[in-house]
Design an enzyme around this catalytic site. Structure first.
Site, PDB file in Angstrom:
ATOM      1  N   GLN A  14     -30.893  35.491 -14.741  1.00 14.92           N
ATOM      2  CA  GLN A  14     -30.206  35.495 -13.455  1.00 14.92           C
ATOM      3  C   GLN A  14     -30.735  34.343 -12.773  1.00 14.92           C
ATOM      4  O   GLN A  14     -29.688  33.824 -12.100  1.00 14.92           O
ATOM      5  CB  GLN A  14     -30.856  36.745 -12.677  1.00 14.92           C
ATOM      6  CG  GLN A  14     -29.882  37.190 -11.761  1.00 14.92           C
ATOM      7  CD  GLN A  14     -30.308  38.442 -10.877  1.00 14.92           C
ATOM      8  OE1 GLN A  14     -31.280  39.020 -11.323  1.00 14.92           O
ATOM      9  NE2 GLN A  14     -29.329  38.758 -10.111  1.00 14.92           N
ATOM     10  N   GLY A  23     -38.346  20.470 -19.171  1.00 14.39           N
ATOM     11  CA  GLY A  23     -39.059  19.040 -19.780  1.00 14.39           C
ATOM     12  C   GLY A  23     -37.892  18.210 -20.248  1.00 14.39           C
ATOM     13  O   GLY A  23     -38.256  17.095 -19.983  1.00 14.39           O
ATOM     14  N   GLU A  51     -22.708   2.673   1.904  1.00  8.49           N
ATOM     15  CA  GLU A  51     -21.370   3.010   2.891  1.00  8.49           C
ATOM     16  C   GLU A  51     -21.420   4.031   3.766  1.00  8.49           C
ATOM     17  O   GLU A  51     -20.635   4.937   4.146  1.00  8.49           O
ATOM     18  CB  GLU A  51     -20.110   3.403   1.654  1.00  8.49           C
ATOM     19  CG  GLU A  51     -19.852   2.280   0.712  1.00  8.49           C
ATOM     20  CD  GLU A  51     -18.543   2.109   0.265  1.00  8.49           C
ATOM     21  OE1 GLU A  51     -17.597   2.510   0.879  1.00  8.49           O
ATOM     22  OE2 GLU A  51     -18.500   1.479  -0.830  1.00  8.49           O
ATOM     23  N   GLY A  52     -22.591   3.936   4.649  1.00  8.53           N
ATOM     24  CA  GLY A  52     -22.846   4.800   5.456  1.00  8.53           C
ATOM     25  C   GLY A  52     -23.896   5.954   4.928  1.00  8.53           C
ATOM     26  O   GLY A  52     -23.577   6.929   4.151  1.00  8.53           O
TER      27      GLY A  52
HETATM   28  N1  CAA Z   1     -11.714   3.168  12.721  1.00 12.67           N
HETATM   29  C1  CAA Z   1     -11.167   2.166  13.391  1.00 12.67           C
HETATM   30  N2  CAA Z   1     -11.790   1.646  14.419  1.00 12.67           N
HETATM   31  C2  CAA Z   1     -12.941   2.148  14.427  1.00 12.67           C
HETATM   32  C3  CAA Z   1     -13.791   3.165  13.818  1.00 12.67           C
HETATM   33  C4  CAA Z   1     -12.674   3.521  12.511  1.00 12.67           C
HETATM   34  N3  CAA Z   1     -13.462   4.322  11.818  1.00 12.67           N
HETATM   35  N4  CAA Z   1     -15.146   3.353  14.011  1.00 12.67           N
HETATM   36  C5  CAA Z   1     -15.330   2.349  15.134  1.00 12.67           C
HETATM   37  N5  CAA Z   1     -14.150   2.111  15.483  1.00 12.67           N
HETATM   38  C6  CAA Z   1     -13.923   0.925  16.562  1.00 12.67           C
HETATM   39  C7  CAA Z   1     -14.313   1.817  17.858  1.00 12.67           C
HETATM   40  O1  CAA Z   1     -12.948   2.260  18.549  1.00 12.67           O
HETATM   41  C8  CAA Z   1     -14.647   0.655  18.678  1.00 12.67           C
HETATM   42  O2  CAA Z   1     -13.666  -0.182  19.119  1.00 12.67           O
HETATM   43  P1  CAA Z   1     -13.463  -0.364  20.633  1.00 12.67           P
HETATM   44  O3  CAA Z   1     -14.767  -1.314  21.112  1.00 12.67           O
HETATM   45  O4  CAA Z   1     -12.322  -1.346  20.696  1.00 12.67           O
HETATM   46  O5  CAA Z   1     -13.148   0.749  21.524  1.00 12.67           O
HETATM   47  C9  CAA Z   1     -15.585  -0.120  17.775  1.00 12.67           C
HETATM   48  O6  CAA Z   1     -15.309   0.162  16.491  1.00 12.67           O
HETATM   49  C10 CAA Z   1     -17.162  -0.042  18.039  1.00 12.67           C
HETATM   50  O7  CAA Z   1     -17.121   1.517  17.655  1.00 12.67           O
HETATM   51  P2  CAA Z   1     -18.842   2.289  17.958  1.00 12.67           P
HETATM   52  O8  CAA Z   1     -18.909   1.980  19.407  1.00 12.67           O
HETATM   53  O9  CAA Z   1     -18.734   3.633  17.393  1.00 12.67           O
HETATM   54  O10 CAA Z   1     -19.843   1.189  17.122  1.00 12.67           O
HETATM   55  P3  CAA Z   1     -21.170   1.541  16.695  1.00 12.67           P
HETATM   56  O11 CAA Z   1     -21.888   0.215  16.821  1.00 12.67           O
HETATM   57  O12 CAA Z   1     -21.861   2.641  17.607  1.00 12.67           O
HETATM   58  O13 CAA Z   1     -21.366   1.927  15.407  1.00 12.67           O
HETATM   59  C11 CAA Z   1     -21.161   3.275  13.440  1.00 12.67           C
HETATM   60  C12 CAA Z   1     -20.808   2.968  14.769  1.00 12.67           C
HETATM   61  C13 CAA Z   1     -20.362   4.667  12.998  1.00 12.67           C
HETATM   62  C14 CAA Z   1     -22.404   3.910  13.604  1.00 12.67           C
HETATM   63  C15 CAA Z   1     -20.932   2.208  12.549  1.00 12.67           C
HETATM   64  O14 CAA Z   1     -21.835   1.080  12.772  1.00 12.67           O
HETATM   65  C16 CAA Z   1     -21.059   2.463  11.086  1.00 12.67           C
HETATM   66  O15 CAA Z   1     -20.353   3.200  10.476  1.00 12.67           O
HETATM   67  N6  CAA Z   1     -22.538   2.167  10.482  1.00 12.67           N
HETATM   68  C17 CAA Z   1     -22.485   2.134   9.074  1.00 12.67           C
HETATM   69  C18 CAA Z   1     -22.314   0.956   8.242  1.00 12.67           C
HETATM   70  C19 CAA Z   1     -21.904   1.200   6.928  1.00 12.67           C
HETATM   71  O16 CAA Z   1     -21.373   2.378   6.304  1.00 12.67           O
HETATM   72  N7  CAA Z   1     -22.492   0.276   6.225  1.00 12.67           N
HETATM   73  C20 CAA Z   1     -22.141   0.329   4.624  1.00 12.67           C
HETATM   74  C21 CAA Z   1     -22.403  -1.119   4.076  1.00 12.67           C
HETATM   75  S1  CAA Z   1     -21.179  -1.487   3.196  1.00 12.67           S
HETATM   76  C22 CAA Z   1     -21.625  -0.998   1.542  1.00 12.67           C
HETATM   77  O17 CAA Z   1     -22.553   0.008   1.481  1.00 12.67           O
HETATM   78  C23 CAA Z   1     -20.849  -1.415   0.620  1.00 12.67           C
HETATM   79  C24 CAA Z   1     -21.346  -1.520  -1.030  1.00 12.67           C
HETATM   80  O18 CAA Z   1     -21.713  -2.481  -1.338  1.00 12.67           O
HETATM   81  C25 CAA Z   1     -21.587  -0.264  -1.839  1.00 12.67           C
END
Ligand code: CAA
Length: 382
Positions: free
Chosen positions: A279, A340, A363-364
């Site tokens: 189970q 194991g 990617e976040g």
């Molecule tokens: N689509 C369109 N616009 C967006 C959006 C979206 N999904 N998210 C935010 N925006 C815009 C907002 O509307 C805002 O625009 P305005 O100023 O014109 O109103 C602007 O972007 C800023 O938005 P925030 O104030 O929300 O920005 P923030 O600084 O607070 O950050 C966050 C938001 C979601 C935390 C963002 O910084 C984020 O996603 N961080 C994680 C980054 C990430 O994923 N990095 C991965 C690296 S790449 C990688 O890993 C690839 C690889 O090689 C595998």
């Protein structure tokens, strides 16, 4: 509501599954040991049309949509998670340039990416001090005659050392916060672009992760995508789509591990019966299968919304959060079921557990997905 995939989606999925079985699976364990970049494999996948699934036909892609892309990436990840992330980032870069680059830029780079001529694309957003907080980047773009000069460093760049082309983000206006960030298309062989370091990782050994230095890299004016200062939004849009890719990758890795665990649990006998009939083991596998199904449905829903031009930021973040967290648990269960034998390299679940771990980070991170989801909740609450 229609849950049945189309003929085209099934064809893409079958092609990817066959490629994973034939090209990826047989070499995956060896690649994990050698950390060899999957150059030949990427070219073989390109020849099968698997690098441009969601890219417009006019630019050499299959234009088969995001659902087909997700289905295919799940299959590739079931074969080898390292190849899947290389494909996923390449696709993200190709889609971004196709959509937001000028027609000249798109025609110059996208067909070469999806045909395998350039092998991989890279997404150069993160920096040593700016991972989750992308807007804190320090790389600068200074206007020069006829173009821009980029200076700074980038961190955690998937395929950074193999990329034929990358999108790199830099501040064109240092005083404007995220509104001062722009996105540039940079050739992989640009003068002044060097690899400072290659990371040694827990898993995904077949995928390279580089620290890059941009020291006076010059690009022409039309390398800037969109408008100056519009780069942050482009990164967010690209990451929304990228998160569907990483959710798909996590699902594929977890599916491979779960299949191995079910096989093992059906064959392995203790106390007079197959261990799946105990189970405790059966319940763990049942939970794992349920989570995997839910993760798959959430991811395909996000893919469907993207494909149909509907808002999907929230759904992509939820899919990535749920799929990657559960995939990690599923791989852990798969290892536990093997006892194991799960902890040693003879069985594939040990690699799956190491490989899948990264999906909760890049990617976040899961914590960033929760921020995106919570902000969305607030917005819809009015
Ligand atoms: N689509 C369109 N616009 C967006 C959006 C979206 N999904 N998210 C935010 N925006 C815009 C907002 O509307 C805002 O625009 P305005 O100023 O014109 O109103 C602007 O972007 C800023 O938005 P925030 O104030 O929300 O920005 P923030 O600084 O607070 O950050 C966050 C938001 C979601 C935390 C963002 O910084 C984020 O996603 N961080 C994680 C980054 C990430 O994923 N990095 C991965 C690296 S790449 C990688 O890993 C690839 C690889 O090689 C595998």
């Amino acid at each position: 509501m229609d849950f049945a995939p189309t003929e085209e989606q099934l064809l893409v999925q079958r092609t990817a599954r066959d490629a994973a079985e034939r090209i990826l699976l047989p070499r995956a364990a060896a690649r994990d040991l050698s950390s060899e970049f999957p150059l030949a494999e990427m070219r073989e996948l390109a020849a099968l049309g698997l690098l441009g699934i969601a890219v417009p036909e006019a630019l050499g892609g299959a234009d088969a949509g995001t659902v087909a892309y997700s289905l295919a990436l799940q299959e590739l990840a079931r074969g080898d998670g390292s190849v899947a992330v290389t494909v996923s980032v390449t696709n993200m870069v190709a889609e971004l340039i196709a959509k937001y680059g000028s027609p000249v830029l798109a025609e110059a780079w996208v067909p070469r990416l999806v045909s395998g001529e350039l092998v991989a694309g890279a997404f150069a957003l993160s920096e040593p001090q700016a991972g989750s907080d992308s807007a804190a980047m320090r790389t600068t773009a200074t206007k020069i005659d006829g173009g821009w000069r980029l200076d700074g460093s980038k961190q955690w760049i998937t395929s950074g050392d193999h990329a034929g082309v990358m999108v790199a983000w830099a501040k064109t206006d240092q005083s404007a916060g995220h509104k001062g960030i722009s996105a540039f298309v940079v050739p992989g062989d640009a003068k002044g672009l060097t690899v400072a370091r290659l990371e040694e990782k827990l898993g995904l050994h077949g995928s390279s992760t580089a620290q890059l230095v941009l020291d006076g890299v010059e690009v022409p004016d039309d390398a800037l995508m969109g408008v100056p200062g519009g780069g942050f939004a482009l990164a967010m849009v690209a990451l929304d789509g990228g998160r569907i890719g990483i959710a798909s990758q996590a699902i594929g890795i977890a599916r491979g591990a779960l299949e191995a665990a079910v096989r093992y649990a059906g064959e392995r006998h203790t106390m007079g019966q197959a261990i799946i009939k105990h189970q405790g083991i059966g319940a763990m596998l049942a939970d794992a299968a349920t989570w995997l199904d839910a993760a798959t449905l959430m991811t395909l829903r996000a893919a469907y919304l993207k494909q149909h031009g509907q808002p999907y930021t929230q759904q992509a973040a939820m899919a990535k959060l749920f799929a990657t967290e559960r995939a990690w648990q599923i791989c852990d269960i798969a290892l536990q079921v093997h006892g194991g034998y799960g902890y040693v390299r003879d069985f594939p679940v040990e690699r799956a557990l190491r490989d899948v771990r990264a999906t909760r980070i890049y990617e976040g991170t899961s914590e960033i997905q929760r921020i995106v989801i919570a902000r969305g909740l607030l917005r819809t609450a009015g």
